[in-house]
Scaffold this motif. Structure first.
Motif, PDB file in Angstrom:
ATOM      1  N   GLU A  43       0.839  -1.196   0.000  1.00  0.00           N
ATOM      2  CA  GLU A  43       0.000   0.000   0.000  1.00  0.00           C
ATOM      3  C   GLU A  43       0.877   1.249   0.000  1.00  0.00           C
ATOM      4  N   VAL A  87      -5.006  12.338  -2.178  1.00  0.00           N
ATOM      5  CA  VAL A  87      -3.661  11.756  -2.256  1.00  0.00           C
ATOM      6  C   VAL A  87      -2.592  12.749  -1.823  1.00  0.00           C
ATOM      7  N   MET A 118      -7.708   6.563  -6.390  1.00  0.00           N
ATOM      8  CA  MET A 118      -7.258   7.018  -5.074  1.00  0.00           C
ATOM      9  C   MET A 118      -7.731   8.453  -4.864  1.00  0.00           C
ATOM     10  N   GLU A 119      -8.210   8.756  -3.683  1.00  0.00           N
ATOM     11  CA  GLU A 119      -8.690  10.105  -3.371  1.00  0.00           C
ATOM     12  C   GLU A 119      -7.876  10.713  -2.231  1.00  0.00           C
ATOM     13  N   LYS A 160      -7.975  13.411  -7.074  1.00  0.00           N
ATOM     14  CA  LYS A 160      -8.208  12.022  -7.450  1.00  0.00           C
ATOM     15  C   LYS A 160      -7.106  11.569  -8.407  1.00  0.00           C
ATOM     16  N   ARG A 164       1.286   6.801   3.754  1.00  0.00           N
ATOM     17  CA  ARG A 164       0.670   8.098   4.058  1.00  0.00           C
ATOM     18  C   ARG A 164       1.284   8.651   5.344  1.00  0.00           C
ATOM     19  N   ASN A 221      -4.550   4.687  -9.936  1.00  0.00           N
ATOM     20  CA  ASN A 221      -3.455   3.842  -9.462  1.00  0.00           C
ATOM     21  C   ASN A 221      -3.045   2.887 -10.582  1.00  0.00           C
ATOM     22  N   CYS A 224      -0.089  11.293   0.883  1.00  0.00           N
ATOM     23  CA  CYS A 224       1.048  10.545   0.369  1.00  0.00           C
ATOM     24  C   CYS A 224       2.220  11.499   0.108  1.00  0.00           C
TER      25      CYS A 224
END
Length: 610
Positions: A393, A440, A437-438, A446, A396, A449, A402
């Motif tokens: 994964e 990020v 992915m939201e 948005k 974060r 991936n 991220c």
């Protein structure tokens, strides 16, 4: 010897050195970008529109070469128009889907073109598919009709009872080598279109960017293929970028021996040809012994490739033909860093236009500055973020966002979803949710991936590192681990199977390996080692049949009951590391044989050509 990636970092001075070479292409590139980005959503565009434009520019020029056949732009266009007219008369309309399953030959090219002109979506079915996978692929897209080549008719007849298709919607092209009568329930399409109109249909100018062009199949995590919609707007993006960066003209010939049910062949190679009103030369199936002979025969000046093809050619003994040609550029993906320079030097090729794209993704890279060991430069918004391979994964921070990796570091490639870089998605809405992915890098953003790890090497250039998730690439094809696990587990003596990809020295991609547990009280004998090969080949394409088997007493899982594949991948097929029985399906063998220290050493020394 492993490649030192630190040497591939790109500096400002490196870019400046490449500017004179790139400047020669600049007018064509700018023209392409105009097509790619400045068209209105309602403007006529796409494959049919661009091909008709090429016909106007080069009506008598050669559009297609195949074996000893030759078609001018006018001839190929007229043939496609007949197919378009026929299916309009059968009631096909914009947005309908027709599944097409034909090997690389003119009938495939012209069918795709004809359907594009009427806004019908072509589902490009992999010609290696059979059995449950084939029926799933066809039914998935709910086709109006199916068009096949005689060469795959038995595979289709075998699943006919499982297909959700009217009996009068099966169409067929004879194989050039065997002129026969179409078997029931097929209609001979070559005969059926004889009286159809040859002029351009008005529908070409009614097709716009939001309309579907292809369904391209990719490996699914459920074990069965996913169908990804490829719209005319994405084709125009490829045409305006890759197509014009390739910079072909009417004197150029692109030799493409890649399967045309994949985007690299059907989209990238062909759009470059259409952009230059050039010639496309195709071969039914790749042949390493005939590759450079074909290049000479067709007088090719450019070639399409995937990394596996390049390795096969390097494995061959040198021949006079491999340098006595006019090929100076090539376009494709998957060129390994450790063969890149060697390939250019040995085969006398100046430019490797390596690219990165996925059938479903919204981010692309192109090696427009002709650097080595890179998928190139991307004008689209993207990020490369830190990723935890053990937890599988993105990482974060305390703020929940991220972090981008530093230059020289590897991370997960994600493409920002914007109006200019939309995510068109899969047929399955749930699958769409899983790859978006939201929040990020900031609240509300948005990203798509990609599932790929890449290295940031500077100046918006990247280097491919590895593929994550439940697929791996072998023989130029994506292999679904779940699909293979399902088939392997069906074998009568096998209780459970975990499939993953392992690297074999001097090959591209990863070979399939299955760690299996046997049913209680069962063991494998010589008959099993042969019968398993037959059973797997009956249900799987050749490239998906496991190359290695590892016999385990128990398969290790994580706390959440997921298979622990990292350790299996690291130990690969080394009998000393595994301390368990390992079997291999050696090239040309009909049965699995045991991997001992000697066989392991021979595989690593390249004695066997996988």
């Amino acid at each position: 010897m492993s490649h030192d990636a630190t040497k591939d970092i790109i500096s400002l001075s490196d870019v400046i050195k490449q500017v004179p070479q790139f400047a020669k292409k600049l007018p064509n590139v700018l023209n392409g970008l105009r097509h790619a980005y400045l068209r209105r959503p309602s403007s006529a565009c796409g494959l049919g529109w661009a091909f008709e434009k090429a016909v106007e520019e080069n009506p008598t020029g050669t559009a297609l070469l195949y074996e000893d056949q030759k078609f001018s732009y006018t001839e190929l266009n007229a043939w496609a128009n007949q197919i378009a007219d026929y299916f309009l008369k059968q009631g096909a309309k914009k947005g309908d889907v027709i599944a097409v399953m034909i090997e690389n030959r003119p009938e495939l090219v012209v069918t795709v073109l004809g359907l594009a002109k009427i806004g019908v979506v072509t589902a490009l079915v992999n010609t290696s598919q059979c059995s449950k996978v084939l029926s799933h692929s066809i039914n998935l897209v709910k086709p109006f009709a199916v068009v096949i080549g005689e060469e795959v008719q038995q595979a289709v007849l075998d699943v006919q009872n499982d297909l959700e298709l009217a009996k009068d919607k099966y169409y067929w092209f004879a194989d050039d080598a065997f002129k026969t009568t179409a078997p029931k329930p097929f209609v001979d399409l070559a005969q059926a279109i004889q009286t159809c109109k040859k002029h351009n249909p008005s529908t070409t100018n009614q097709v716009c960017g939001k309309d579907g062009l292809f369904y391209i199949y990719t490996s699914g995590t459920t074990g069965l293929p996913k169908a990804v919609i490829f719209k005319h707007s994405r084709w125009m993006l490829a045409y305006g970028t890759y197509g014009h960066v390739l910079d072909l003209d009417q004197d150029d010939v692109m030799y493409a021996t890649l399967p045309l049910y994949h985007a690299t062949g059907m989209v990238v190679c062909w759009c470059g040809v259409i952009a230059g009103a050039s010639t496309l030369a195709i071969r039914r199936k790749f042949s390493k012994s005939n590759f450079w002979k074909d290049v000479q025969k067709f007088d090719a000046s450019a070639i399409g490739y995937v990394g596996e093809l390049c390795r096969y050619l390097l494995d061959c003994e040198p021949t006079p033909e491999e340098r006595n040609h006019r090929v100076r550029k090539m376009i494709g993906n998957g060129m390994r860093s450790n063969i890149w320079h060697e390939f250019k030097e040995r085969f006398n090729v100046d430019e490797v236009l390596e690219l990165y794209a996925s059938s479903e993704g919204n981010v692309g890279f192109s090696n427009i500055f002709n650097f080595e060991n890179t998928v190139g430069f991307s004008p689209t918004p993207y990020a490369i973020i830190a990723f935890d391979k053990e937890k599988n994964e993105p990482i974060r921070g305390a703020d929940g966002f991220c972090q981008k990796v530093k230059k020289g570091e590897s991370g997960l490639l994600i493409g920002k979803i914007t109006s200019r870089s939309p995510f068109d998605g899969y047929t399955d809405p749930e699958k769409n949710k899983s790859v978006i992915m939201e929040n990020v890098l900031k609240s509300g953003d948005k990203f798509f991936n990609t599932g790929d790890l890449v290295r940031d090497i500077g100046f918006r250039h990247a280097q491919f590192v590895d593929r994550l998730g439940d697929t791996f690439r072998w023989k130029g094809e994506n292999v679904s681990t779940t699909q293979v696990e399902n088939i392997v587990s069906d074998y009568e003596k096998i209780s459970e199977a975990v499939v993953y990809g392992v690297e074999i020295p001097n090959t591209n991609g990863r070979a399939g390996m299955a760690a299996i547990t046997l049913q209680e009280g069962k063991s494998l004998d010589e008959n099993d080692l042969k019968n398993m090969v037959n059973a797997f080949k009956a249900e799987l394409p050749a490239y998906a049949v496991p190359v290695f088997l590892r016999i385990q007493k128990q398969i290790e899982t994580t706390g959440t009951f997921k298979y622990s594949k990292n350790k299996l991948k690291e130990q690969a097929f080394d009998p000393e590391k595994c301390q368990e029985q390992i079997f291999v399906l050696l090239p040309s063998d009909a049965a699995y044989s045991e991997v001992d220290a000697t066989v392991f050493k021979q595989i690593n020394q390249g004695k066997y050509r996988f």
